[in-house]
Write a protein that holds these residues in place. Structure first.
Motif, PDB file in Angstrom:
ATOM      1  N   ASP A 142      56.766  86.405 -24.705  1.00  0.00           N
ATOM      2  CA  ASP A 142      56.356  87.791 -24.479  1.00  0.00           C
ATOM      3  C   ASP A 142      57.430  88.597 -23.745  1.00  0.00           C
ATOM      4  OD1 ASP A 142      55.990  86.256 -22.189  1.00  0.00           O
ATOM      5  OD2 ASP A 142      54.221  87.351 -21.540  1.00  0.00           O
ATOM      6  N   TRP A 143      58.623  88.028 -23.608  1.00  0.00           N
ATOM      7  CA  TRP A 143      59.740  88.705 -22.963  1.00  0.00           C
ATOM      8  C   TRP A 143      60.899  88.803 -23.943  1.00  0.00           C
ATOM      9  CZ3 TRP A 143      60.868  90.100 -17.715  1.00  0.00           C
ATOM     10  CH2 TRP A 143      59.778  89.999 -16.854  1.00  0.00           C
ATOM     11  N   LEU A 144      61.777  89.758 -23.697  1.00  0.00           N
ATOM     12  CA  LEU A 144      63.013  89.865 -24.454  1.00  0.00           C
ATOM     13  C   LEU A 144      64.164  89.945 -23.461  1.00  0.00           C
ATOM     14  CD1 LEU A 144      64.555  90.156 -27.099  1.00  0.00           C
ATOM     15  CD2 LEU A 144      64.241  92.625 -26.912  1.00  0.00           C
ATOM     16  N   PHE A 145      64.996  88.901 -23.465  1.00  0.00           N
ATOM     17  CA  PHE A 145      66.166  88.850 -22.596  1.00  0.00           C
ATOM     18  C   PHE A 145      67.406  89.137 -23.426  1.00  0.00           C
ATOM     19  CE2 PHE A 145      63.067  86.383 -20.308  1.00  0.00           C
ATOM     20  CZ  PHE A 145      63.314  86.694 -18.985  1.00  0.00           C
ATOM     21  N   THR A 146      68.401  89.749 -22.802  1.00  0.00           N
ATOM     22  CA  THR A 146      69.682  90.028 -23.448  1.00  0.00           C
ATOM     23  C   THR A 146      70.802  89.454 -22.590  1.00  0.00           C
ATOM     24  OG1 THR A 146      69.904  92.154 -22.328  1.00  0.00           O
ATOM     25  CG2 THR A 146      68.803  92.169 -24.494  1.00  0.00           C
ATOM     26  N   VAL A 147      71.978  89.315 -23.190  1.00  0.00           N
ATOM     27  CA  VAL A 147      73.129  88.800 -22.447  1.00  0.00           C
ATOM     28  C   VAL A 147      73.455  89.677 -21.237  1.00  0.00           C
ATOM     29  CG1 VAL A 147      75.609  88.324 -22.575  1.00  0.00           C
ATOM     30  CG2 VAL A 147      74.091  87.482 -24.361  1.00  0.00           C
ATOM     31  N   PRO A 148      73.458  91.023 -21.357  1.00  0.00           N
ATOM     32  CA  PRO A 148      73.767  91.826 -20.162  1.00  0.00           C
ATOM     33  C   PRO A 148      72.784  91.614 -19.002  1.00  0.00           C
ATOM     34  CG  PRO A 148      74.003  93.171 -22.130  1.00  0.00           C
ATOM     35  CD  PRO A 148      73.382  91.873 -22.564  1.00  0.00           C
ATOM     36  N   VAL A 149      71.516  91.400 -19.304  1.00  0.00           N
ATOM     37  CA  VAL A 149      70.531  91.164 -18.239  1.00  0.00           C
ATOM     38  C   VAL A 149      70.805  89.831 -17.563  1.00  0.00           C
ATOM     39  CG1 VAL A 149      68.086  90.681 -17.812  1.00  0.00           C
ATOM     40  CG2 VAL A 149      68.734  92.627 -19.224  1.00  0.00           C
ATOM     41  N   VAL A 150      71.037  88.793 -18.354  1.00  0.00           N
ATOM     42  CA  VAL A 150      71.330  87.469 -17.779  1.00  0.00           C
ATOM     43  C   VAL A 150      72.637  87.519 -16.998  1.00  0.00           C
ATOM     44  CG1 VAL A 150      71.885  85.073 -18.367  1.00  0.00           C
ATOM     45  CG2 VAL A 150      69.960  86.223 -19.478  1.00  0.00           C
ATOM     46  N   ALA A 151      73.630  88.199 -17.537  1.00  0.00           N
ATOM     47  CA  ALA A 151      74.915  88.318 -16.835  1.00  0.00           C
ATOM     48  C   ALA A 151      74.744  89.027 -15.498  1.00  0.00           C
ATOM     49  CB  ALA A 151      75.925  89.052 -17.714  1.00  0.00           C
ATOM     50  N   ALA A 152      73.900  90.056 -15.455  1.00  0.00           N
ATOM     51  CA  ALA A 152      73.670  90.785 -14.195  1.00  0.00           C
ATOM     52  C   ALA A 152      73.060  89.863 -13.137  1.00  0.00           C
ATOM     53  CB  ALA A 152      72.772  91.993 -14.435  1.00  0.00           C
ATOM     54  N   VAL A 153      72.126  89.020 -13.539  1.00  0.00           N
ATOM     55  CA  VAL A 153      71.521  88.070 -12.587  1.00  0.00           C
ATOM     56  C   VAL A 153      72.582  87.091 -12.104  1.00  0.00           C
ATOM     57  CG1 VAL A 153      69.825  86.212 -12.306  1.00  0.00           C
ATOM     58  CG2 VAL A 153      69.203  88.284 -13.567  1.00  0.00           C
ATOM     59  N   ILE A 154      73.397  86.595 -13.014  1.00  0.00           N
ATOM     60  CA  ILE A 154      74.427  85.616 -12.644  1.00  0.00           C
ATOM     61  C   ILE A 154      75.477  86.248 -11.739  1.00  0.00           C
ATOM     62  CG2 ILE A 154      76.269  84.141 -13.550  1.00  0.00           C
ATOM     63  CD1 ILE A 154      74.414  83.644 -15.996  1.00  0.00           C
ATOM     64  N   VAL A 155      75.875  87.478 -12.026  1.00  0.00           N
ATOM     65  CA  VAL A 155      76.846  88.172 -11.163  1.00  0.00           C
ATOM     66  C   VAL A 155      76.273  88.341  -9.757  1.00  0.00           C
ATOM     67  CG1 VAL A 155      77.989  90.392 -10.770  1.00  0.00           C
ATOM     68  CG2 VAL A 155      78.137  89.292 -13.009  1.00  0.00           C
ATOM     69  N   GLN A 156      74.983  88.675  -9.661  1.00  0.00           N
ATOM     70  CA  GLN A 156      74.356  88.804  -8.345  1.00  0.00           C
ATOM     71  C   GLN A 156      74.327  87.460  -7.625  1.00  0.00           C
ATOM     72  OE1 GLN A 156      73.215  91.725  -6.650  1.00  0.00           O
ATOM     73  NE2 GLN A 156      73.414  90.172  -5.062  1.00  0.00           N
ATOM     74  N   LEU A 157      74.005  86.400  -8.360  1.00  0.00           N
ATOM     75  CA  LEU A 157      74.018  85.065  -7.756  1.00  0.00           C
ATOM     76  C   LEU A 157      75.431  84.691  -7.306  1.00  0.00           C
ATOM     77  CD1 LEU A 157      71.686  83.063 -10.174  1.00  0.00           C
ATOM     78  CD2 LEU A 157      71.185  83.738  -7.815  1.00  0.00           C
ATOM     79  N   GLN A 158      76.412  84.999  -8.127  1.00  0.00           N
ATOM     80  CA  GLN A 158      77.801  84.716  -7.779  1.00  0.00           C
ATOM     81  C   GLN A 158      78.196  85.453  -6.501  1.00  0.00           C
ATOM     82  OE1 GLN A 158      80.819  86.284 -10.473  1.00  0.00           O
ATOM     83  NE2 GLN A 158      81.793  84.254 -10.491  1.00  0.00           N
ATOM     84  N   SER A 159      77.777  86.693  -6.394  1.00  0.00           N
ATOM     85  CA  SER A 159      78.058  87.486  -5.196  1.00  0.00           C
ATOM     86  C   SER A 159      77.363  86.879  -3.967  1.00  0.00           C
ATOM     87  CB  SER A 159      77.585  88.924  -5.418  1.00  0.00           C
ATOM     88  OG  SER A 159      77.707  89.675  -4.250  1.00  0.00           O
TER      89      SER A 159
END
Length: 151
Positions: A71-88
């Motif tokens: 019931d969700w739609l994920f995209t590469v930019p959304v996943v990348a944003a989460v990973i960039v925040q985690l990296q930070s």
């Protein structure tokens, strides 16, 4: 003379649903957005379960999320944003960039999560933080004024 029934406050007990009544828990699809804690907690949950020390394509992470949460739609930019925040967050906590590494591989962007014992407790804290943001949002929503009947 007619009998008048008294009105009471509250609904009281509900009767059983009529046969064939569909489940009302149908929910519309959700499009994950950057900065949304509900999407972020799902991304972090998957990252926490992935194999450590080897690169994973972001496209594969997106595919797994979309297969897991129908019931969700994920995209590469959304996943990348989460990973960039985690990296930070990792760099702020540990003062190095080796914990979460984003890279461009021959088949697209990849992420590699450090294979050390410090990752699990750290990533759990990140997920707990996002889950708390979800709870806060739900609490704020529940405090909104209710619509006025007839208005």
């Amino acid at each position: 003379m007619t009998d008048v029934q008294q009105v009471t406050i509250g609904l009281g007990a509900l009767r059983a649903a009529p046969a064939g009544l569909p489940d009302p828990s149908i929910a519309p699809p959700v499009i994950a957005e950057p900065g949304d804690p509900f999407g972020a907690v799902r991304v972090i949950d998957l990252l926490a379960r992935m194999e450590r020390g080897s690169p994973a394509r972001l496209a594969d992470i997106v595919d797994r999320l979309n297969a897991t949460y129908l019931d969700w739609l994920f995209t590469v930019p959304v996943v990348a944003a989460v990973i960039v925040q985690l990296q930070s967050n990792w760099m702020a906590d540990y003062r190095n960039s080796s914990g979460i590494v984003l890279d461009d591989g021959p088949f697209g962007a990849t992420v590699t999560i450090e294979d050390t014992s410090r990752v699990d407790p750290w990533i759990v804290r990140q997920a707990v933080r996002e889950a708390a943001r979800c709870t806060e949002r739900l609490s704020e929503f529940s405090r909104l004024d209710r619509p006025i009947a007839g208005g």
